[in-house]
Design an enzyme around this catalytic site. Structure first.
Site, mmCIF file in Angstrom:
data_model
loop_
_atom_site.group_PDB
_atom_site.id
_atom_site.type_symbol
_atom_site.label_atom_id
_atom_site.label_comp_id
_atom_site.label_asym_id
_atom_site.label_seq_id
_atom_site.Cartn_x
_atom_site.Cartn_y
_atom_site.Cartn_z
ATOM 1 N N LYS A 18 13.769 -19.696 20.479
ATOM 2 C CA LYS A 18 13.567 -20.838 19.085
ATOM 3 C C LYS A 18 14.629 -22.308 19.276
ATOM 4 O O LYS A 18 14.505 -23.003 19.553
ATOM 5 C CB LYS A 18 12.611 -20.816 18.135
ATOM 6 C CG LYS A 18 12.299 -21.453 17.663
ATOM 7 C CD LYS A 18 11.517 -21.547 15.910
ATOM 8 C CE LYS A 18 10.699 -23.054 15.328
ATOM 9 N NZ LYS A 18 10.083 -22.947 14.541
ATOM 10 N N ASN A 64 3.995 -25.774 20.558
ATOM 11 C CA ASN A 64 2.756 -25.601 20.180
ATOM 12 C C ASN A 64 2.229 -25.374 21.167
ATOM 13 O O ASN A 64 0.676 -25.429 21.395
ATOM 14 C CB ASN A 64 2.180 -26.855 19.336
ATOM 15 C CG ASN A 64 3.042 -27.659 19.114
ATOM 16 O OD1 ASN A 64 3.680 -27.137 17.590
ATOM 17 N ND2 ASN A 64 3.624 -29.195 19.205
ATOM 18 N N GLU A 113 11.734 -33.094 17.876
ATOM 19 C CA GLU A 113 10.369 -32.780 18.799
ATOM 20 C C GLU A 113 10.119 -33.935 19.271
ATOM 21 O O GLU A 113 8.344 -34.224 18.816
ATOM 22 C CB GLU A 113 9.305 -32.174 17.599
ATOM 23 C CG GLU A 113 8.370 -31.837 18.241
ATOM 24 C CD GLU A 113 6.936 -31.094 17.833
ATOM 25 O OE1 GLU A 113 7.041 -30.543 16.302
ATOM 26 O OE2 GLU A 113 5.396 -30.928 17.642
ATOM 27 N N ARG A 121 18.885 -36.590 -2.652
ATOM 28 C CA ARG A 121 18.345 -37.652 -1.510
ATOM 29 C C ARG A 121 19.170 -36.030 -0.468
ATOM 30 O O ARG A 121 19.445 -36.530 0.475
ATOM 31 C CB ARG A 121 19.289 -38.243 -1.297
ATOM 32 C CG ARG A 121 19.060 -39.703 -2.011
ATOM 33 C CD ARG A 121 19.979 -41.104 -1.752
ATOM 34 N NE ARG A 121 19.276 -42.133 -2.863
ATOM 35 C CZ ARG A 121 19.748 -42.438 -3.693
ATOM 36 N NH1 ARG A 121 20.541 -41.516 -4.003
ATOM 37 N NH2 ARG A 121 18.852 -43.231 -4.201
ATOM 38 N N GLU A 158 2.781 -15.351 16.827
ATOM 39 C CA GLU A 158 3.607 -16.189 17.386
ATOM 40 C C GLU A 158 4.567 -15.243 18.710
ATOM 41 O O GLU A 158 5.382 -16.687 19.099
ATOM 42 C CB GLU A 158 4.034 -16.712 16.469
ATOM 43 C CG GLU A 158 3.823 -17.721 15.491
ATOM 44 C CD GLU A 158 3.376 -19.206 15.903
ATOM 45 O OE1 GLU A 158 4.057 -18.899 17.033
ATOM 46 O OE2 GLU A 158 2.879 -20.495 15.339
ATOM 47 N N HIS A 209 -1.769 -23.769 19.921
ATOM 48 C CA HIS A 209 -1.384 -24.249 18.643
ATOM 49 C C HIS A 209 -3.253 -25.915 19.073
ATOM 50 O O HIS A 209 -3.534 -25.670 17.192
ATOM 51 C CB HIS A 209 -0.836 -24.989 18.374
ATOM 52 C CG HIS A 209 0.133 -24.207 17.369
ATOM 53 N ND1 HIS A 209 0.597 -23.024 17.963
ATOM 54 C CD2 HIS A 209 0.992 -23.905 16.357
ATOM 55 C CE1 HIS A 209 1.670 -22.074 17.826
ATOM 56 N NE2 HIS A 209 1.691 -22.952 16.475
ATOM 57 N N LYS A 248 11.833 -27.750 10.053
ATOM 58 C CA LYS A 248 10.796 -28.260 9.559
ATOM 59 C C LYS A 248 10.111 -27.826 7.805
ATOM 60 O O LYS A 248 10.825 -26.676 7.819
ATOM 61 C CB LYS A 248 9.497 -27.624 10.475
ATOM 62 C CG LYS A 248 9.942 -28.400 11.803
ATOM 63 C CD LYS A 248 8.422 -28.530 12.352
ATOM 64 C CE LYS A 248 8.344 -29.250 14.129
ATOM 65 N NZ LYS A 248 7.069 -28.750 14.732
ATOM 66 N N HIS A 271 -5.324 -24.712 16.319
ATOM 67 C CA HIS A 271 -5.149 -25.191 15.073
ATOM 68 C C HIS A 271 -6.811 -25.796 14.671
ATOM 69 O O HIS A 271 -6.565 -25.964 13.104
ATOM 70 C CB HIS A 271 -4.171 -26.774 15.033
ATOM 71 C CG HIS A 271 -3.011 -26.531 14.626
ATOM 72 N ND1 HIS A 271 -1.521 -27.524 14.538
ATOM 73 C CD2 HIS A 271 -2.167 -25.332 13.701
ATOM 74 C CE1 HIS A 271 -0.561 -26.707 14.583
ATOM 75 N NE2 HIS A 271 -0.996 -25.877 13.503
ATOM 76 N N ARG A 284 10.490 -29.560 22.665
ATOM 77 C CA ARG A 284 10.370 -29.055 21.189
ATOM 78 C C ARG A 284 8.288 -29.049 21.374
ATOM 79 O O ARG A 284 7.559 -28.158 20.849
ATOM 80 C CB ARG A 284 10.504 -29.744 20.015
ATOM 81 C CG ARG A 284 10.615 -28.669 18.586
ATOM 82 C CD ARG A 284 11.208 -29.173 17.406
ATOM 83 N NE ARG A 284 10.990 -27.401 16.565
ATOM 84 C CZ ARG A 284 11.303 -27.625 15.511
ATOM 85 N NH1 ARG A 284 13.253 -28.148 14.697
ATOM 86 N NH2 ARG A 284 11.288 -26.420 14.394
ATOM 87 N N HIS A 329 -3.010 -17.795 10.628
ATOM 88 C CA HIS A 329 -3.078 -18.445 11.416
ATOM 89 C C HIS A 329 -2.060 -17.848 13.201
ATOM 90 O O HIS A 329 -2.776 -18.527 14.361
ATOM 91 C CB HIS A 329 -0.963 -19.160 10.939
ATOM 92 C CG HIS A 329 -0.098 -20.114 11.453
ATOM 93 N ND1 HIS A 329 -0.652 -21.790 11.982
ATOM 94 C CD2 HIS A 329 0.319 -20.424 12.878
ATOM 95 C CE1 HIS A 329 0.031 -22.159 13.016
ATOM 96 N NE2 HIS A 329 0.340 -21.409 13.640
#
Ligand code: GLY
Length: 363
Positions: A231, A249, A241, A125, A189, A252, A147, A256, A245, A268
């Protein structure tokens, strides 16, 4: 030799430091012992590309600090960022006898950081994780902010959790073994961060592309640290997010779509760079930013030899953009540049997104 930078991150769930410097792998054990004093045993998780390069010095450093190490490797590649690999890692952690007060050390690029982070979030956990990014993309983006995820058949990063690391150690010397193509890709990025929050960084990136061979690693320490600070500022303000946050993106939504429509054959960062140019061109035409902003973004992306557009047809782009996991009902939140160093969030309908794609992605 440049000084090591220690950047504090303070999220509601955890405070930690991101160390950026040179030759840091040799002192990793001391850094882990200081940041995680109760840890006596770690699972060092790495892939088949990175482990042969760096696992040994990391093991030695941890053991010198009195921390036992069980090294667990998995086959390199995004195609292995799967529940089956994760399950295997968790079984091996249990067989090695890791307890709740032990930790995971994630040594590698984004795939390793994401999957090892999720293993730490799930094991008993939740145990601590230390991120040791060895790729530029992981240093400036994925290792910071908590993340973690694996991919599902239905899409990338669809099964995951938030788990802030207890420590991040970015050793710039590891970039010496990253291919020039991958370094260049990661710069997408970094350019995004400049557009998002820092005109000075943007100008610095444009003036001297950091992916050129022989680029001064001491200078890179400062550039990576600045990216981490950008960041950090966003993640401190919005860990999960819910609002700010989402600005990360930038580039993106279309990026994406390009990445998925090209079946992940394009890197990417390259897709983010192209997506950034597309949204900037559309924003200029819609009056959301001045034409000069779009021109500067496209010029900077071009200076890196990254793509500034896509030839994927617009219907396909819209289809993939609309599948984005961040979509709410029939709208998406688009991040648009308002200037170099500033962005805003705009909720757009799928019809408006179609128009943005038509305007931004050329013919
Ligand atoms: N890579 C975007 C984020 O961490 O939110």
């Amino acid at each position: 030799m440049s000084e090591t930078r220690a950047i504090p991150v303070n999220t509601p769930s955890r405070s930690y430091e991101v160390h950026v410097g040179r030759g840091l792998l040799a002192s990793l054990g001391a850094l882990v012992a200081a940041a995680c004093p109760k840890v006596t045993h770690v699972a060092l998780i790495s892939d088949s590309n990175v482990a042969p390069l760096y696992a040994k010095p990391v093991e030695e450093s941890l053991e010198e600090a009195g921390i036992a190490v069980t090294t667990l490797t998995f086959p390199a590649g995004e195609e292995h960022k799967r529940l089956s690999t994760l399950g295997d890692i968790l079984e091996r952690m249990a067989n090695a006898g890791l307890t709740r007060s032990d930790a995971v050390v994630a040594l590698g690029g984004g795939v390793t950081g994401d999957m090892a982070g999720l293993a730490a979030a799930l094991y008993q956990r939740g145990i601590q994780v230390v991120q040791v990014p060895t790729s530029l993309l992981a240093m400036v983006d994925s290792s910071v902010g908590g993340k973690t995820a694996v991919d599902l058949e239905a899409g990338k990063n669809l099964a995951g959790a938030f788990l802030q690391p207890s420590l991040v150690v970015a050793d710039i010397d590891c970039l010496a073994t990253v291919s020039p193509g991958l370094l260049r890709d990661s710069c997408g990025e970094m350019i995004k961060h400049g557009v998002l929050a820092d005109e000075k960084l943007f100008d610095e990136l444009q003036a001297a592309p950091v992916c050129t061979p022989g680029f001064d690693p001491d200078k890179l320490v400062g550039i990576v640290a600045r990216n981490v600070e950008i960041k950090r500022d966003v993640v401190d303000a919005d860990e999960q997010e819910r609002g700010r946050r989402q600005t990360l993106n930038l580039g993106h939504t279309i990026g994406h779509a390009i990445e998925a429509a090209s079946d992940f054959t394009l890197g990417h960062g390259s897709c983010v760079a192209a997506g950034l140019c597309c949204v900037a061109r559309a924003s200029a035409q819609l009056g959301w930013c001045s034409p000069d902003v779009a021109t500067r973004i496209v010029d900077c992306v071009r200076a890196y030899g990254l793509p500034t557009n896509t030839d994927i047809d617009h219907a396909t782009l819209l289809e993939y953009a609309a599948r984005d996991k961040k979509r709410r009902a029939n709208s998406v939140t688009l991040v648009v540049p308002t200037r170099i160093g500033g962005v805003e969030l705009r909720k757009v309908s799928l019809e408006e997104l179609r128009h943005v794609i038509d305007l931004g992605c050329g013919e």
